[in-house]
Scaffold this motif. Structure first.
Motif, PDB file in Angstrom:
ATOM      1  N   VAL A  53     -82.508 -99.974  38.525  1.00 20.53           N
ATOM      2  CA  VAL A  53     -82.636-101.701  39.214  1.00 20.53           C
ATOM      3  C   VAL A  53     -80.761-101.492  37.603  1.00 20.53           C
ATOM      4  O   VAL A  53     -80.175-101.487  37.934  1.00 20.53           O
ATOM      5  CB  VAL A  53     -83.518-102.302  38.535  1.00 20.53           C
ATOM      6  N   ALA A  54     -80.819-100.480  36.595  1.00 24.64           N
ATOM      7  CA  ALA A  54     -79.102-101.177  35.640  1.00 24.64           C
ATOM      8  C   ALA A  54     -78.145-100.516  35.978  1.00 24.64           C
ATOM      9  O   ALA A  54     -77.366-100.293  36.161  1.00 24.64           O
ATOM     10  CB  ALA A  54     -80.344-100.826  33.944  1.00 24.64           C
ATOM     11  N   LYS A  61     -72.797 -99.510  34.091  1.00 24.26           N
ATOM     12  CA  LYS A  61     -71.497 -99.285  33.572  1.00 24.26           C
ATOM     13  C   LYS A  61     -70.497-100.949  32.958  1.00 24.26           C
ATOM     14  O   LYS A  61     -69.289-100.238  32.972  1.00 24.26           O
ATOM     15  CB  LYS A  61     -71.170 -99.241  35.148  1.00 24.26           C
ATOM     16  N   ALA A  62     -71.062-101.893  33.374  1.00 25.89           N
ATOM     17  CA  ALA A  62     -70.420-103.029  33.188  1.00 25.89           C
ATOM     18  C   ALA A  62     -71.106-102.755  31.349  1.00 25.89           C
ATOM     19  O   ALA A  62     -70.136-103.830  30.176  1.00 25.89           O
ATOM     20  CB  ALA A  62     -71.352-104.294  33.280  1.00 25.89           C
ATOM     21  N   GLU A  63     -71.924-102.072  31.114  1.00 22.25           N
ATOM     22  CA  GLU A  63     -71.714-102.301  29.092  1.00 22.25           C
ATOM     23  C   GLU A  63     -70.275-100.714  29.133  1.00 22.25           C
ATOM     24  O   GLU A  63     -71.113-100.173  27.888  1.00 22.25           O
ATOM     25  CB  GLU A  63     -72.721-102.203  28.742  1.00 22.25           C
ATOM     26  N   GLY A  64     -70.413 -99.949  29.863  1.00 24.79           N
ATOM     27  CA  GLY A  64     -69.192 -99.035  29.582  1.00 24.79           C
ATOM     28  C   GLY A  64     -70.044 -97.739  29.447  1.00 24.79           C
ATOM     29  O   GLY A  64     -69.436 -97.480  27.725  1.00 24.79           O
ATOM     30  N   LEU A  65     -71.100 -97.566  30.097  1.00 21.27           N
ATOM     31  CA  LEU A  65     -71.691 -96.889  29.709  1.00 21.27           C
ATOM     32  C   LEU A  65     -71.714 -95.717  30.939  1.00 21.27           C
ATOM     33  O   LEU A  65     -72.190 -96.895  32.223  1.00 21.27           O
ATOM     34  CB  LEU A  65     -73.331 -96.886  29.386  1.00 21.27           C
ATOM     35  N   ASP A  66     -71.860 -94.265  30.666  1.00 17.85           N
ATOM     36  CA  ASP A  66     -72.818 -93.372  32.222  1.00 17.85           C
ATOM     37  C   ASP A  66     -73.470 -92.924  31.359  1.00 17.85           C
ATOM     38  O   ASP A  66     -73.181 -91.970  31.004  1.00 17.85           O
ATOM     39  CB  ASP A  66     -70.714 -92.811  32.143  1.00 17.85           C
ATOM     40  N   VAL A 247     -79.019-101.132  25.424  1.00 17.72           N
ATOM     41  CA  VAL A 247     -80.581-102.219  25.820  1.00 17.72           C
ATOM     42  C   VAL A 247     -80.045-103.384  25.957  1.00 17.72           C
ATOM     43  O   VAL A 247     -80.937-104.123  27.142  1.00 17.72           O
ATOM     44  CB  VAL A 247     -80.811-102.835  23.697  1.00 17.72           C
ATOM     45  N   ARG A 248     -78.931-104.369  26.451  1.00 13.57           N
ATOM     46  CA  ARG A 248     -78.530-105.383  27.362  1.00 13.57           C
ATOM     47  C   ARG A 248     -79.349-104.923  28.988  1.00 13.57           C
ATOM     48  O   ARG A 248     -78.920-105.426  29.206  1.00 13.57           O
ATOM     49  CB  ARG A 248     -77.261-105.809  26.826  1.00 13.57           C
ATOM     50  N   ALA A 249     -78.840-103.857  29.084  1.00 12.45           N
ATOM     51  CA  ALA A 249     -78.860-103.685  30.735  1.00 12.45           C
ATOM     52  C   ALA A 249     -79.759-103.355  30.739  1.00 12.45           C
ATOM     53  O   ALA A 249     -80.107-103.642  31.705  1.00 12.45           O
ATOM     54  CB  ALA A 249     -77.743-101.835  30.548  1.00 12.45           C
ATOM     55  N   LYS A 255     -86.186-108.021  33.436  1.00  9.34           N
ATOM     56  CA  LYS A 255     -85.829-109.248  33.782  1.00  9.34           C
ATOM     57  C   LYS A 255     -85.750-109.125  35.553  1.00  9.34           C
ATOM     58  O   LYS A 255     -86.698-110.110  36.320  1.00  9.34           O
ATOM     59  CB  LYS A 255     -85.327-109.532  33.244  1.00  9.34           C
ATOM     60  N   ASP A 256     -85.046-108.570  35.993  1.00  5.50           N
ATOM     61  CA  ASP A 256     -85.131-108.115  37.515  1.00  5.50           C
ATOM     62  C   ASP A 256     -86.436-107.812  37.960  1.00  5.50           C
ATOM     63  O   ASP A 256     -86.729-107.856  38.792  1.00  5.50           O
ATOM     64  CB  ASP A 256     -83.852-107.386  37.990  1.00  5.50           C
ATOM     65  N   MET A 257     -86.779-106.467  37.744  1.00  7.98           N
ATOM     66  CA  MET A 257     -87.800-106.101  37.876  1.00  7.98           C
ATOM     67  C   MET A 257     -88.890-107.243  38.110  1.00  7.98           C
ATOM     68  O   MET A 257     -90.256-106.871  38.487  1.00  7.98           O
ATOM     69  CB  MET A 257     -88.442-104.658  36.911  1.00  7.98           C
TER      70      MET A 257
END
Length: 350
Positions: A53-54, A61-66, A247-249, A255-257
């Motif tokens: 989901v993340a 990606k929104a957190e700048g992570l690949d 961790v934020r992602a 929460k979505d799950m």
């Protein structure tokens, strides 16, 4: 002719320069994405939906992570894979982490988000087996995958439950043969997580409610934490902001799950279309209810730990395994990367 050619040349050059600048800007943006290698605890299953989901919703990606996600080979193995530097982040058993932190403190990863806050460790036996208590395991053969969390904790369990470990034969097996070998009587019991065994059996056409009985570690006083998000010490030091972003992602995806278990399982089915979707939905709901739903989260929120409970767990693992050194709780878990309590779940499922 020359002036026209010159103007056109300058115009083309300007266009090309713009293209190159745009391309370099995209390259810079792409390079700004911090690469993260993540190893899961096991093969793709419903409860791992939160990671996908993340990924699919762009939270990483929104957190700048690949983020690159790989399947795992057991919760204990994930700890080792992160410790050796093969992966930056893992989803693994905190009790295996305690053991490593005792033996090799400079190499041990650090837990940053406690996901499974209720002990899932069990030994499954056939429903018609004479094994009804932990003591009845003496004289029997119990099998499990070498890196299974319950198998790794068995020495501790024998002490807590008063079992003579010398009277129990332990054998290794491939994980995909576990339930079948138990059903066929090739072993007297098998190690595993309750939901892993139950729903793997269900996927194979068995009825775990009728075919199996479970001897749960938690029923004998082993109030342990289980799987957590762990990061290597090196990655945490070099990329602290990336750890917070990861961790934020994960928190958002969890929460979505919780809000939509069935919808979240769709992300797993995209990657493993041969899975039984209904079984994976049921497995996910059971995991939320049984492994992520400790009463303490009403106060501290999902992701955090109760300090005193963690200390007791560390002492239990150290004593039962005869470890020479007792690691500090701060060497096992830190809340430094957690989102505020107001942003984390305080209830999981009713």
């Amino acid at each position: 002719m020359n002036s026209v050619f010159s103007k056109r040349s300058l115009s083309c050059a300007a266009v090309m320069a713009g293209v190159l600048i745009g391309a370099s800007g995209l390259a810079a943006t792409a390079s700004a994405q911090t690469p993260v290698k993540l190893v899961l605890n096991w093969k793709y299953q419903g409860p791992q939906a939160l990671f996908f989901v993340a990924e699919d919703k762009g939270y990483f990606k929104a957190e700048g992570l690949d983020v690159t996600i790989d399947q795992g080979e057991g919760s204990a193995a994930s700890i080792t894979k992160v410790a050796t530097g093969a992966y930056d982040v893992g989803f693994g058993d905190v009790n295996a982490l305690i053991t490593m932190a005792s033996k090799s403190p400079d190499e041990a990863p650090l837990a940053v988000f406690m996901m499974y806050n209720t002990p899932p460790f069990t030994i499954a036996v056939k429903a018609d087996s004479p094994i009804r208590t932990a003591k009845d395991l003496e004289g029997k053969t119990i099998g499990g995958p070498a890196n299974d969390g319950a198998l790794r904790l068995f020495p501790a369990f024998t002490q807590v439950a008063g079992i003579d470990a010398s009277k129990v034969a332990v054998t290794n097996m491939q994980a995909n043969l576990r339930e079948q070998m138990l059903q066929r009587g090739q072993v007297d019991g098998v190690f595993g997580y309750v939901n892993t065994i139950a729903f793997s059996a269900k996927s194979a056409g068995m009825n775990p409610d009728k075919d199996f009985r479970f001897i749960n570690y938690g029923d004998y006083g082993m109030d342990l934490y289980s799987n957590a998000i762990v990061v290597s010490q090196a990655f945490a030091k070099q990329h602290g902001d990336a750890v917070k972003g990861f961790v934020r992602a994960i928190n958002r995806a969890t929460k979505d799950m919780i809000a939509d278990p069935a919808g979240s399982v769709e992300t797993v089915m995209k990657r493993e279309p041969l899975l039984n979707k209904q079984v994976e939905i049921e497995r996910t709901v059971a995991t939320l209810k049984m492994e992520m739903n400790h009463p303490e989260i009403a106060k501290i929120g999902l992701g955090d730990v109760d300090g005193e409970r963690l200390k007791r767990a560390i002492d239990m693992v150290v004593k039962a395994n005869g470890l020479e050194r007792t690691p500090e709780a701060s060497a096992i878990f830190t809340d430094a990367y957690l989102p505020p309590l107001s942003e984390r779940p305080t209830t999981v499922i009713n």
